[in-house]
Design an enzyme around this catalytic site. Structure first.
Site, PDB file in Angstrom:
ATOM      1  CD  GLU A  82      -5.068   0.237   5.859  1.00 55.00           C
ATOM      2  OE1 GLU A  82      -5.515   1.233   5.197  1.00 55.00           O
ATOM      3  OE2 GLU A  82      -3.951   0.105   6.197  1.00 55.00           O
ATOM      4  CD  GLN A 112      -2.426   1.186   2.707  1.00 50.90           C
ATOM      5  OE1 GLN A 112      -1.964   1.116   3.743  1.00 50.90           O
ATOM      6  NE2 GLN A 112      -3.628   1.599   2.856  1.00 50.90           N
ATOM      7  N   GLY A 113       0.976   2.001  -1.056  1.00 51.31           N
ATOM      8  CA  GLY A 113       1.800   3.210  -1.179  1.00 51.31           C
ATOM      9  C   GLY A 113       0.687   4.496  -0.934  1.00 51.31           C
ATOM     10  CB  SER A 129       2.152   6.891   4.308  1.00 58.73           C
ATOM     11  OG  SER A 129       1.098   6.449   5.382  1.00 58.73           O
ATOM     12  CB  SER A 144       3.503  -2.995   5.421  1.00 56.79           C
ATOM     13  OG  SER A 144       3.206  -2.038   6.419  1.00 56.79           O
TER      14      SER A 144
HETATM   15  C1  LIG Z   1       3.173  -0.772  11.274  1.00 60.69           C
HETATM   16  C2  LIG Z   1       2.788   0.295  10.420  1.00 60.69           C
HETATM   17  C3  LIG Z   1       2.612   0.165   8.975  1.00 60.69           C
HETATM   18  C4  LIG Z   1       2.310   0.831   8.116  1.00 60.69           C
HETATM   19  N1  LIG Z   1       2.142   0.646   6.888  1.00 60.69           N
HETATM   20  C5  LIG Z   1       1.690   1.257   5.949  1.00 60.69           C
HETATM   21  C6  LIG Z   1       1.720   0.992   4.520  1.00 60.69           C
HETATM   22  O1  LIG Z   1       1.747  -0.131   4.221  1.00 60.69           O
HETATM   23  N2  LIG Z   1       1.198   1.865   3.552  1.00 60.69           N
HETATM   24  C7  LIG Z   1       1.011   3.334   3.914  1.00 60.69           C
HETATM   25  O2  LIG Z   1       0.723   4.023   3.072  1.00 60.69           O
HETATM   26  N3  LIG Z   1       1.252   3.605   5.279  1.00 60.69           N
HETATM   27  C8  LIG Z   1       1.686   2.792   6.161  1.00 60.69           C
HETATM   28  N4  LIG Z   1       1.798   3.378   7.493  1.00 60.69           N
HETATM   29  C9  LIG Z   1       1.746   4.553   7.704  1.00 60.69           C
HETATM   30  C10 LIG Z   1       0.528   5.125   8.599  1.00 60.69           C
HETATM   31  O3  LIG Z   1      -0.470   5.110   7.865  1.00 60.69           O
HETATM   32  C11 LIG Z   1       0.742   6.635   9.049  1.00 60.69           C
HETATM   33  O4  LIG Z   1       2.003   6.496   9.953  1.00 60.69           O
HETATM   34  C12 LIG Z   1      -0.278   7.265   9.790  1.00 60.69           C
HETATM   35  O5  LIG Z   1      -1.291   7.442   8.905  1.00 60.69           O
HETATM   36  C13 LIG Z   1       0.262   8.300  10.567  1.00 60.69           C
HETATM   37  O6  LIG Z   1       0.594   9.440   9.734  1.00 60.69           O
HETATM   38  P1  LIG Z   1       2.232  10.044   9.894  1.00 60.69           P
HETATM   39  O7  LIG Z   1       3.310   8.863  10.492  1.00 60.69           O
HETATM   40  O8  LIG Z   1       2.528  10.951   8.856  1.00 60.69           O
HETATM   41  O9  LIG Z   1       2.018  11.073  11.253  1.00 60.69           O
HETATM   42  P2  LIG Z   1       1.603  12.539  11.151  1.00 60.69           P
HETATM   43  O10 LIG Z   1       0.268  12.415  10.340  1.00 60.69           O
HETATM   44  O11 LIG Z   1       2.677  13.351  11.054  1.00 60.69           O
HETATM   45  O12 LIG Z   1       0.814  12.539  12.795  1.00 60.69           O
HETATM   46  C14 LIG Z   1       1.787  12.921  13.748  1.00 60.69           C
HETATM   47  C15 LIG Z   1       1.122  12.846  15.115  1.00 60.69           C
HETATM   48  O13 LIG Z   1      -0.152  14.035  14.922  1.00 60.69           O
HETATM   49  C16 LIG Z   1      -1.426  13.645  15.241  1.00 60.69           C
HETATM   50  N5  LIG Z   1      -2.340  14.158  14.186  1.00 60.69           N
HETATM   51  C17 LIG Z   1      -2.011  14.682  12.959  1.00 60.69           C
HETATM   52  N6  LIG Z   1      -3.267  15.376  12.427  1.00 60.69           N
HETATM   53  C18 LIG Z   1      -4.145  15.354  13.505  1.00 60.69           C
HETATM   54  C19 LIG Z   1      -5.359  16.052  13.554  1.00 60.69           C
HETATM   55  N7  LIG Z   1      -6.038  16.788  12.514  1.00 60.69           N
HETATM   56  N8  LIG Z   1      -6.182  15.529  14.625  1.00 60.69           N
HETATM   57  C20 LIG Z   1      -5.445  15.065  15.780  1.00 60.69           C
HETATM   58  N9  LIG Z   1      -4.222  14.555  15.533  1.00 60.69           N
HETATM   59  C21 LIG Z   1      -3.499  14.765  14.639  1.00 60.69           C
HETATM   60  C22 LIG Z   1      -1.423  12.250  14.606  1.00 60.69           C
HETATM   61  O14 LIG Z   1      -2.384  11.354  15.332  1.00 60.69           O
HETATM   62  C23 LIG Z   1      -0.012  11.609  15.319  1.00 60.69           C
HETATM   63  O15 LIG Z   1      -0.034  11.438  16.584  1.00 60.69           O
HETATM   64  C24 LIG Z   1       2.109   2.424   8.401  1.00 60.69           C
HETATM   65  C25 LIG Z   1       2.242   2.840   9.805  1.00 60.69           C
HETATM   66  C26 LIG Z   1       2.739   1.735  10.711  1.00 60.69           C
HETATM   67  C27 LIG Z   1       3.072   2.348  12.163  1.00 60.69           C
END
Ligand SMILES: Cc1cc2nc3c(=O)[nH]c(=O)nc-3n(C[C@H](O)[C@H](O)[C@H](O)COP(=O)(O)OP(=O)(O)OC[C@H]3O[C@@H](n4cnc5c(N)ncnc54)[C@H](O)[C@@H]3O)c2cc1C
Length: 377
Positions: A239, A121-122, A124, A156
């Site tokens: 998902e 899944q691409g 993020s 992932s």
């Molecule tokens: C084990 C694992 C597997 C993953 N696999 C995939 C994958 O296969 N494909 C893929 O595309 N992604 C994947 N991800 C990514 C995952 O979807 C993102 O990490 C997640 O959506 C959070 O985005 P970010 O890390 O950019 O954090 P950010 O968006 O930068 O958020 C940082 C913090 O700010 C908070 N925050 C941000 N905006 C708001 C708001 N509007 N209101 C309240 N709080 C807020 C968040 O909750 C978080 O605590 C994976 C992540 C993990 C941990």
């Protein structure tokens, strides 16, 4: 809704149970969790066996009760779960099934079900996680293809995937949610570079994916150009709503194991701990009911379980963390024994409140779209 299984459904259970009993003894040993190519081979081989036995499509096409029984019985028997096939079986495939053309369904669904092809899944990007609609990976139409350039992260299983459900921006001038398109990217296309990322648990679970002028045939677009946000909501709903269903069954088993260990080592005498375990028992029971609801909703709407998936994802990811905290308390120093699965499972439980959308984001969705509260901004 009647939640009891019928005689016919129980007959399905019996058939599956005896098939598993015959199939499992010949399974090879599980590979090293850090060795993704070996894990891919193992998981896809098992999927192929399920397919040959008629259980390959149980996550999509089977009636809800059969899907639930499948999860109960495979967990009870200690069978492998979807593993490397997670994205394909549990949300890319269902999205193609719901939103793809007949030709796309013909092209992609059988290979997923047979375990021939693995998806990742691409979605993020470094600047687009929770705020997914701010994604910047560009796709420019050039004849019968899109030329894609950008950077994905936390993908992932990218290292071993054949296809990627990819979100790209096709109209940079449109309002953010309207200029996005959902593409199926062949991971072996020229210009795709995968760089694995090492996690806290010591394995390279996910990767960065760099896209440098990658040509993706326009026929690999699912849904209309610039209508990808709508398709994305279908993917996210699967998902969050049904993809983790099997893990609820696994957590219930782990909870039983923790209670057994507590009885054996004297920790059971601690009333506060017993209460905690009791509360978790009720919580996972309720979550299983919610799984039943979400699976039925998905079936009834020929599609995704909708925003109810966010309720499930929120509660499930926290309950899972609480379970492994309680397990650590019961196990004491043994919880730190790196050779035992408890350590890896506890560490990985931390990821669940982030992956597939953080808890804060699920709360926003519940607040705005279920409770009808005003938007923060
Ligand atoms: C084990 C694992 C597997 C993953 N696999 C995939 C994958 O296969 N494909 C893929 O595309 N992604 C994947 N991800 C990514 C995952 O979807 C993102 O990490 C997640 O959506 C959070 O985005 P970010 O890390 O950019 O954090 P950010 O968006 O930068 O958020 C940082 C913090 O700010 C908070 N925050 C941000 N905006 C708001 C708001 N509007 N209101 C309240 N709080 C807020 C968040 O909750 C978080 O605590 C994976 C992540 C993990 C941990």
């Amino acid at each position: 809704m009647d939640l009891a299984y019928t005689a016919e459904e129980e007959a399905f259970r019996e058939g599956l149970r005896s098939w598993l009993k015959a199939a499992l003894p010949s399974l090879p040993p599980r590979p090293d969790p850090a060795d993704w190519p070996a894990r891919r081979a193992y998981d896809t081989a098992w999927q192929r066996r399920l397919y040959d036995a008629g259980y390959g499509a149980v996550h999509w096409d089977a009636p809800p009760a059969q899907r639930l029984i499948f999860l109960e019985e495979t967990e009870r028997a200690g069978a492998p779960y979807v593993g490397a096939n997670f994205v394909g079986l549990l949300h890319a495939g269902p999205t193609v099934a719901a939103e793809g053309t007949p030709a796309q369904r013909d092209r992609w669904l059988q290979p997923i079900l047979r375990g021939d092809e693995v998806w990742c899944q691409g979605f993020s990007e470094p600047g687009a996680g929770s705020d997914l609609a701010s994604l910047r990976t560009r796709a420019v139409r050039d004849g019968d293809a899109y030329v894609v350039t950008g950077h994905k992260i936390w993908t992932s299983h990218a290292e071993v995937a054949d296809w990627c459900e990819l979100l790209v921006r096709t109209d940079p001038d449109a309002p953010r949610h309207r200029g996005i398109t959902w593409l199926a990217l062949p991971m072996d296309a020229p210009g795709v570079t995968v760089r694995p990322l090492r996690t806290l648990a010591g394995t390279a679970e996910f990767a960065e994916v760099f896209l440098d002028e990658v040509r993706v045939p326009a026929e690999f677009r699912v849904g209309a150009e610039n209508d990808g946000w709508r398709v994305t909501l279908v993917t996210l709903s699967y998902e969050r709503g049904t993809a983790f269903a099997g893990e609820v069954v696994a957590c219930r088993r782990v909870l039983g194991e923790v209670a057994r260990l507590a009885r054996g080592n004297g920790r059971w005498d601690d009333t506060a701990l017993r209460r905690r375990l009791g509360r978790l028992h009720a919580e996972f029971g309720a979550l299983w009911r919610l799984v039943q609801w979400n699976v039925s909703e998905a079936q009834a709407s020929r599609g995704a379980p909708g925003v109810g998936g966010s309720v499930f994802k929120l509660r499930y990811s926290h309950a899972r963390q609480e379970l492994y905290d309680a397990a650590a308390e019961v196990l004491g120093a043994d919880a730190l024994d790196a050779d035992r699965e408890w350590v890896a499972d506890r560490l990985s439980s931390l990821a669940y409140t982030i992956a597939a959308g953080t808890s804060q984001i699920q709360r926003n969705i519940v607040a705005e779209r279920i409770l009808g509260l005003p938007k923060g901004r």
